[in-house]
Scaffold this motif. Sequence first.
Motif, PDB file in Angstrom:
ATOM      1  N   GLY A 125       0.916  -1.249   0.129  1.00 53.36           N
ATOM      2  CA  GLY A 125      -0.117  -0.082  -0.043  1.00 53.36           C
ATOM      3  C   GLY A 125       0.882   1.183   0.128  1.00 53.36           C
ATOM      4  N   ARG A 126       2.185   1.100  -0.304  1.00 52.75           N
ATOM      5  CA  ARG A 126       2.953   2.451  -0.205  1.00 52.75           C
ATOM      6  C   ARG A 126       2.753   3.060  -1.718  1.00 52.75           C
ATOM      7  NH1 ARG A 126       6.212   1.756   4.051  1.00 52.75           N
ATOM      8  NH2 ARG A 126       6.311   4.130   4.202  1.00 52.75           N
ATOM      9  N   ARG A 127       3.101   4.196  -1.648  1.00 52.30           N
ATOM     10  CA  ARG A 127       3.162   5.013  -2.911  1.00 52.30           C
ATOM     11  C   ARG A 127       4.613   5.253  -3.385  1.00 52.30           C
ATOM     12  NH1 ARG A 127       4.017  10.427  -3.915  1.00 52.30           N
ATOM     13  NH2 ARG A 127       4.004  11.095  -1.842  1.00 52.30           N
ATOM     14  N   VAL A 128       4.786   4.443  -4.524  1.00 50.82           N
ATOM     15  CA  VAL A 128       6.200   4.308  -5.200  1.00 50.82           C
ATOM     16  C   VAL A 128       6.346   5.146  -6.482  1.00 50.82           C
ATOM     17  CG1 VAL A 128       7.998   2.491  -5.863  1.00 50.82           C
ATOM     18  CG2 VAL A 128       6.173   2.079  -4.086  1.00 50.82           C
ATOM     19  N   THR A 129       7.511   5.731  -6.444  1.00 43.03           N
ATOM     20  CA  THR A 129       7.896   6.554  -7.803  1.00 43.03           C
ATOM     21  C   THR A 129       9.432   6.084  -8.125  1.00 43.03           C
ATOM     22  OG1 THR A 129       8.733   8.581  -6.586  1.00 43.03           O
ATOM     23  CG2 THR A 129       6.093   8.420  -7.375  1.00 43.03           C
TER      24      THR A 129
END
Length: 247
Positions: free
Chosen positions: A103-107
């Motif tokens: 559920g983490r936001r990864v870029t």
Amino acid sequence: MTLTYPPLDRDGAEPLWMQLMRALRAEIESGERGPDRPLPSEAELSDLFGVSRTVVREALRELVQQRLIYKVKGKGAFVAPRKTELRFVGSTSGSADDLRESGRRVTTQTIRQTLGEADEREAALLRIPQGEQVVRLRRLRRVDGQPWLLVETALPARLVPGLERVVLENQSLYDTLRRRYGIEPAAADRWIEAVFPSREDAALLEVSTSTPLLGIESVAWLEDNTRFEAYHALHRSDQTRFYVGIR
């Protein structure tokens, strides 16, 4: 922030410091008091719970041990930022995939993407002749907006023709390898050590050159034992811990 804490059970078998620690931990784990937010002072906690400062200090000491809070001399105790726990030391799914599943936001920013000749180290890791063409990637990954990982990757060009021209910004490398080239990782070896970053690497990760990082070297291969990837990654040790299950 005004919060209501449950009263301590002064007749119970559990020590008061442990009850206090559990009350503070429940508040932190619920997210009511976010990362880097200060806890009440020792004096305030002593008044709130009606306990001595010795009890308060013991509770805070345990929370420090559990890495839920950190202390700043002269300023007090603060909620520790949540660390990303990864299982991919023992997984071949790729770190971006593991992070998104949690559920983490990864870029991911591609800093360099080139075609070149394998140097001695790359040749040894990939078991190819020195000078054979490899695709080299240098990428910076952010998790929830924070610099988290800097990774240098080399792949034999004959296995991934044209990869040096594929847009990889914010893309999972392993997902790209599966979709475009039918590459399915079978296994990998990884070595972990504590390292200090160069000036350039430190700037990208937004740390000082004296900050210890987790350095990981990895080699991955296919079912037929063909080595398709070698990388060296620098992880910010203040934001990551690794999980390795032994069965």
